[in-house]
Design an enzyme around this catalytic site. Structure first.
Site, PDB file in Angstrom:
ATOM      1  N   GLY A   1       1.106  -1.061   0.130  1.00 34.06           N
ATOM      2  CA  GLY A   1       0.092   0.144  -0.112  1.00 34.06           C
ATOM      3  C   GLY A   1       0.644   1.278  -0.417  1.00 34.06           C
ATOM      4  N   ARG A   2       2.251   0.924   0.350  1.00 36.57           N
ATOM      5  CA  ARG A   2       3.366   2.178   0.573  1.00 36.57           C
ATOM      6  C   ARG A   2       4.246   1.656   0.272  1.00 36.57           C
ATOM      7  NH1 ARG A   2       3.882   4.106   7.167  1.00 36.57           N
ATOM      8  NH2 ARG A   2       3.675   1.757   7.322  1.00 36.57           N
TER       9      ARG A   2
ATOM     10  N   ASP B   1      -3.210   5.755   3.121  1.00 36.36           N
ATOM     11  CA  ASP B   1      -2.440   7.493   2.133  1.00 36.36           C
ATOM     12  C   ASP B   1      -1.153   7.142   1.237  1.00 36.36           C
ATOM     13  OD1 ASP B   1      -0.732   7.841   4.379  1.00 36.36           O
ATOM     14  OD2 ASP B   1      -1.278   9.175   4.579  1.00 36.36           O
ATOM     15  N   GLY B   2      -0.454   6.141   1.308  1.00 39.09           N
ATOM     16  CA  GLY B   2       1.024   5.811   1.111  1.00 39.09           C
ATOM     17  C   GLY B   2       1.944   6.414   1.188  1.00 39.09           C
TER      18      GLY B   2
ATOM     19  N   ARG C   1       5.856 -12.469   0.816  1.00 38.64           N
ATOM     20  CA  ARG C   1       5.455 -12.764   1.936  1.00 38.64           C
ATOM     21  C   ARG C   1       4.552 -13.851   1.919  1.00 38.64           C
ATOM     22  NH1 ARG C   1       4.907  -7.040   4.056  1.00 38.64           N
ATOM     23  NH2 ARG C   1       6.298  -5.662   2.372  1.00 38.64           N
TER      24      ARG C   1
ATOM     25  N   ASP D   1       1.798 -11.346   6.289  1.00 40.71           N
ATOM     26  CA  ASP D   1       2.028 -10.403   5.365  1.00 40.71           C
ATOM     27  C   ASP D   1       3.325  -9.868   5.834  1.00 40.71           C
ATOM     28  OD1 ASP D   1      -0.351  -8.812   7.070  1.00 40.71           O
ATOM     29  OD2 ASP D   1       0.144  -7.377   6.500  1.00 40.71           O
ATOM     30  N   ASN D   2       3.632  -9.656   7.465  1.00 37.88           N
ATOM     31  CA  ASN D   2       5.000 -10.201   8.237  1.00 37.88           C
ATOM     32  C   ASN D   2       5.915 -10.807   7.666  1.00 37.88           C
ATOM     33  OD1 ASN D   2       3.248  -7.368   7.890  1.00 37.88           O
ATOM     34  ND2 ASN D   2       3.124  -7.114  10.222  1.00 37.88           N
TER      35      ASN D   2
HETATM   36  N1  LIG Z   1       0.302   4.878   5.494  1.00 41.89           N
HETATM   37  C1  LIG Z   1      -0.548   3.817   4.460  1.00 41.89           C
HETATM   38  N2  LIG Z   1      -0.666   3.791   3.025  1.00 41.89           N
HETATM   39  C2  LIG Z   1      -1.193   2.724   2.543  1.00 41.89           C
HETATM   40  N3  LIG Z   1      -1.248   1.753   2.579  1.00 41.89           N
HETATM   41  C3  LIG Z   1      -0.777   1.049   4.390  1.00 41.89           C
HETATM   42  C4  LIG Z   1      -0.250   2.422   4.855  1.00 41.89           C
HETATM   43  N4  LIG Z   1      -0.160   1.689   6.082  1.00 41.89           N
HETATM   44  C5  LIG Z   1       0.150   0.482   6.325  1.00 41.89           C
HETATM   45  N5  LIG Z   1      -0.347  -0.215   4.540  1.00 41.89           N
HETATM   46  C6  LIG Z   1      -0.481  -1.185   4.494  1.00 41.89           C
HETATM   47  O1  LIG Z   1      -1.567  -2.091   5.436  1.00 41.89           O
HETATM   48  C7  LIG Z   1      -1.108  -3.319   5.407  1.00 41.89           C
HETATM   49  C8  LIG Z   1      -0.702  -3.030   6.597  1.00 41.89           C
HETATM   50  O2  LIG Z   1       0.481  -2.422   7.371  1.00 41.89           O
HETATM   51  P1  LIG Z   1       1.890  -2.733   7.881  1.00 41.89           P
HETATM   52  O3  LIG Z   1       2.976  -1.813   8.852  1.00 41.89           O
HETATM   53  O4  LIG Z   1       1.868  -4.235   7.902  1.00 41.89           O
HETATM   54  O5  LIG Z   1       3.060  -2.738   6.735  1.00 41.89           O
HETATM   55  P2  LIG Z   1       3.916  -1.509   6.328  1.00 41.89           P
HETATM   56  O6  LIG Z   1       4.666  -1.428   7.217  1.00 41.89           O
HETATM   57  O7  LIG Z   1       3.343  -0.290   5.318  1.00 41.89           O
HETATM   58  O8  LIG Z   1       4.314  -2.446   5.492  1.00 41.89           O
HETATM   59  P3  LIG Z   1       6.000  -3.452   5.060  1.00 41.89           P
HETATM   60  O9  LIG Z   1       5.310  -4.916   5.322  1.00 41.89           O
HETATM   61  O10 LIG Z   1       6.113  -3.230   3.391  1.00 41.89           O
HETATM   62  O11 LIG Z   1       7.061  -2.878   5.582  1.00 41.89           O
HETATM   63  C9  LIG Z   1       0.261  -2.764   4.104  1.00 41.89           C
HETATM   64  O12 LIG Z   1      -0.953  -3.547   3.153  1.00 41.89           O
HETATM   65  C10 LIG Z   1       0.480  -1.436   4.101  1.00 41.89           C
HETATM   66  O13 LIG Z   1       0.726  -1.795   2.750  1.00 41.89           O
END
Ligand SMILES: Nc1ncnc2c1ncn2[C@@H]1O[C@H](COP(=O)(O)OP(=O)(O)OP(=O)(O)O)[C@@H](O)[C@H]1O
Length: 687
Positions: free
Chosen positions: A177-178, A211-212, A270, A371-372
């Site tokens: 998502g970001r 918000d990405g 993942r 997913d982690n």
């Molecule tokens: N601010 C944000 N904008 C868009 N998507 C988000 C945001 N924060 C989290 N997500 C999405 O929500 C889900 C869970 O978030 P999580 O915090 O576990 O992942 P993350 O820290 O964004 O990503 P990653 O696992 O790639 O480090 C993921 O699909 C992540 O991409």
């Protein structure tokens, strides 16, 4: 197999369940980084040892996107590029592993810091960090491999589609998502290939309601811990650089500055990548993704581990055979193992090794959702992570984890729980055994008639794999604890006589996990020969102010530590003593440790017991000073310590030929007692 002795660090036995029960559907001169005070220090730090290449010369590829199916809405990069950026909003993406999507353009980004070790491991010259090419690439303003004028090039950025089980429940489509991947880079010296990715670079179809963006606070945490884990020898995704986005104001609990971390990993896949395909019944994509992982990520089917000599007792096969041909089937009728089982085994073994390292080093991810959890066995996704302060098996750094699902004690169990979800997704392929390439099965899957033996085989193999997971985990955990305690050999009784009593003592006396090991590393065997010596030295493990527990009855606390030291000392003498040194200052019966051997033992211990770990309170201080005080050098200093965690000191020394100025007072503070009010901090998932 007994798990009781390890109860402090694992609770593996409780949560094992029938797997398919639910449904079947330092850069060459790493010291360089913090050696300077100017704001753009990297060019001044080139050393003759800098063998890196420029970003432009770094070999790049796009295997992932050329091997796997793209989002049908944007079949080509040009289709995506022509679409206005703000129209690439959140939606469900089916029949695809990824979507082409470019990062948002960032105005006036400020490169705050790079990891010299990351530059080195990617094969980049450190001087590259000073170039505009680098600074624009690490925020996504400059695309490598794509010409926006001609809408063509060898590659284009992408975001992955994945789902996940969060806190035990199916969460549906998640995806990057970001995070936006830019390209794969192969280090020209090592041949290791990494996927380079931005985090916080804008919305993708997977952004859901968010918000990405990423805030500076969480970006600093990820930047430091990724590199710290790697320096400790714990497999992790990596962080190359962090940039501040001065015009980005991100709304969380408050308005916070935005940032981008550019990170890299051998694979960003993942378990959730398979979860989403299984949930949607996209069985052909499960097979394609599995094939891709075996052939491309792990380097070929023949690289995967084969059947264990005796699956009932996995410890008999600590290193299963490899070089098994792609089409081979191993094992008796009803439990034949095909190549997909070997793939599953590889993923299991990697994750067992990694979680064993977390347990031995007191690291907690805080949100071990599927997913982690990494296909490559990496520590991945650094939200509310922490290193243990006072040893407490039920501690979770996640403020929102009321049920302690992701507490320290539960991590091994949870990773297995996640592996079972992966087993379910791969279950049809694993269960098909010798029939995995049968054309009818490949095209149409199972029928009512073929299902029962297939399910039975998959269940059997996944259950067996659970035993293997435990075995690999325990062997690695024992290996690490043995090393951390300065022992050369393993004794079957160590769990009962050394490890468990130690962990019980740390917990009961509220002692600091990391400081204990580090302080033990400089304790001479000759200094604890008598009960009186041991009682005197016991206090070195207390906090300066004493702890709540020791204040209650300090004499009893000393006695408890002294008793443990007596057992430990005997084991050290067993391993390091010689008959020739009989009568040395150590004076133990028949066999003693020479001063020279003891020096060696202490040096060996210091190489595995870090002096510095980036604890929550240190990261909080760094964040505060960067955010509020506008400091930049502190990021470089914390990274320098994270990259050299085993040193006794840093400031004023030379690292790989480069003088490091550092800050003596700060590093003494960061490696001493954790301030009382800052112990066992928790944080929320907001990032
Ligand atoms: N601010 C944000 N904008 C868009 N998507 C988000 C945001 N924060 C989290 N997500 C999405 O929500 C889900 C869970 O978030 P999580 O915090 O576990 O992942 P993350 O820290 O964004 O990503 P990653 O696992 O790639 O480090 C993921 O699909 C992540 O991409």
């Amino acid at each position: 197999m007994r798990f009781q002795p390890a109860a402090r660090c694992l609770a593996l036995t409780q949560h094992f369940r029938s797997p398919l029960s639910r449904s079947f559907s330092s850069f060459s001169n790493p010291g360089a980084m913090a050696a300077v005070n100017n704001t753009s220090p990297y060019s001044s730090l080139q050393s003759p040892a800098d063998q890196g290449v420029t970003l432009a010369a770094l070999p790049k590829s796009w295997h992932f996107t050329s091997s796997l199916p793209a989002d049908p809405l944007f079949p080509t990069p040009a289709d995506s590029h022509k679409t206005p950026r703000d129209q690439i909003g959140p939606r469900q993406v089916r029949g695809a592993i990824f979507t082409w999507v470019r990062p948002e353009i960032q105005k006036d980004p400020e490169l705050l810091a790079v990891s010299p070790a990351a530059m080195r491991d990617l094969g980049l010259a450190l001087s590259e960090a000073d170039t505009d090419e680098f600074k624009q690439t690490v925020v996504g303003n400059k695309l490598q491999g794509w010409d926006p004028e001609t809408l063509s090039g060898p590659g284009y950025p992408w975001a992955q589609c994945y789902g996940g089980f969060q806190f035990g429940d199916w969460a549906g489509q998640l995806g990057d998502g970001r995070a936006i991947s830019l390209f794969e880079a192969t280090n020209p010296h090592t041949g290791v290939r990494y996927e380079v990715q931005l985090k916080g670079a804008g919305m993708t179809p997977y952004s859901r309601f968010a918000d990405g963006k990423a805030v500076l606070r969480s970006s600093i945490r990820e930047f430091v811990v990724s590199e710290a884990l790697n320096a400790l020898g714990i497999p992790s995704t990596r962080a190359l650089a962090i940039s501040l986005l001065p015009h980005s104001k991100v709304r969380r609990e408050r308005i916070e500055p935005g940032a981008i971390v550019v990170r890299f990993a051998q694979s960003w896949l993942r378990f959730g990548n398979f979860d989403i395909l299984r949930a949607r019944g996209e069985r052909d994509l499960i097979r394609r993704l599995a094939d891709y992982i075996a052939e491309d990520v792990f380097g070929g089917w023949d690289k995967l581990p084969g059947r264990l000599a005796n699956p009932e007792d996995p410890s008999q096969t600590p290193d299963p055979a490899r070089n098994i041909s792609k089409d081979a089937f191993e094992g008796p009728e009803g439990a034949e193992e095909n190549r997909y089982m070997r793939l599953y085994r590889e993923i299991i073994r990697r994750n067992a090794l990694t979680v064993a390292k977390w347990q031995a080093y007191g690291f907690m991810n805080g949100v071990l959702n599927t997913d982690n959890t990494s296909i490559f066995g990496l520590s991945i996704d650094f939200g509310p992570f922490a290193f243990m302060d006072n040893f407490d098996p039920s501690y979770t750094p996640n403020h929102d984890d009321f049920l302690l699902r992701y507490s320290y004690r539960n991590q091994p169990t949870i990773i297995w729980w996640n592996l079972v979800r992966l087993g379910e997704a791969l279950g049809e392929l694993i269960g098909s055994g010798p029939g995995c390439d049968d054309p009818t099965f490949v095209s149409s899957g199972i029928t009512e008639k073929t299902a029962p033996p297939l399910v039975a085989r998959a269940e059997k193999l996944i259950n067996q794999a659970g035993e293997e997971y435990k075995s690999v985990f325990l062997a690695e955990y024992k290996r690490l604890m043995t090393a951390r305690l300065g022992l050369k050999s393993q004794s079957p009784s160590d769990f009962d006589t050394l490890f468990s009593p130690l962990l019980d003592t740390l917990q009961a006396l509220e002692l600091d996990f990391h400081l204990f090991f580090r302080r033990l590393s400089s304790l001479r065997v000759s200094a604890i020969a008598t009960e009186g010596d041991r009682l005197a030295h016991a206090s070195r493990f207390f906090y300066k102010e004493g702890s709540t527990a020791t204040q209650k009855d300090e004499a009893a606390a000393r006695k408890r530590i002294a008793d443990w030291l007596a057992v430990w000392r005997e084991r050290v003498v067993q391993d390091w003593g010689t008959l020739e040194t009989w009568g040395s200052s150590d004076g133990s019966g028949g066999c003693a440790v020479s001063d020279e051997a003891d020096e060696q033992r202490m040096a060996a211990m210091k190489k595995v017991n870090p002096n510095f770990v980036p604890r929550g309170w240190i990261l909080d201080e760094v964040i505060r000073r960067v955010e509020k005080g506008g400091e930049r050098e502190i990021l470089k200093r914390v990274m320098h310590l994270a990259l050299h965690p085993f040193e006794d000191s840093w400031a004023g020394r030379t690292f790989d030929g480069v003088p490091y100025q550092g800050d003596k007072e700060e590093e003494v503070r960061w490696t001493s007692d954790v301030p009382r009010s800052e112990r066992a901090l928790q944080c929320s998932c907001s990032s």
